[in-house]
Design an enzyme around this catalytic site. Structure first.
Site, PDB file in Angstrom:
ATOM      1  N   CYS A  12      11.449 -14.982  37.400  1.00  0.00           N
ATOM      2  CA  CYS A  12       9.948 -14.776  37.447  1.00  0.00           C
ATOM      3  C   CYS A  12       9.561 -13.821  38.894  1.00  0.00           C
ATOM      4  CB  CYS A  12       9.315 -16.091  37.532  1.00  0.00           C
ATOM      5  SG  CYS A  12       7.459 -15.858  37.853  1.00  0.00           S
ATOM      6  N   CYS A  15       6.591 -15.021  40.860  1.00  0.00           N
ATOM      7  CA  CYS A  15       7.283 -15.798  41.736  1.00  0.00           C
ATOM      8  C   CYS A  15       8.182 -15.270  42.775  1.00  0.00           C
ATOM      9  CB  CYS A  15       8.231 -16.919  41.021  1.00  0.00           C
ATOM     10  SG  CYS A  15       7.633 -17.558  39.568  1.00  0.00           S
TER      11      CYS A  15
END
Length: 86
Positions: A12, A15
């Site tokens: 991600c 993230c």
């Protein structure tokens, strides 16, 4: 003690960007707050399911008996405010 849980995945992009902010704040407040990082793909705690994490990054802040769930990246100031403000 206040607890802060970050849910993420290695693949991600948002993230990875948020990890820098989260790590900085967790280092600054580690003596006052219990921080946890949970990779949703490797979660053996059951917390991903318990908090019904549907998108990442997700931050769960538990303090004073209340739980607040924030989806998406947080700015450093926002994260600190959510953790420290009563």
């Amino acid at each position: 003690m206040t607890k802060v849980i970050k849910f993420y995945a290695d693949w991600c992009g948002p993230c990875r960007v948020y990890a820098k902010v989260f790590d900085k704040v967790s280092e600054q407040l580690k003596d006052q707050v219990d921080f946890k990082n949970i990779n949703i793909e490797e979660d053996d705690t059951g917390l991903t399911k318990e908090y019904d994490v549907q998108s990442i990054p997700t931050t769960v802040i538990i303090k004073n008996g209340k739980t607040e769930i924030r989806k998406g990246r947080l700015e450093e100031k926002t994260l600190r405010t959510l953790i420290l403000d009563e």
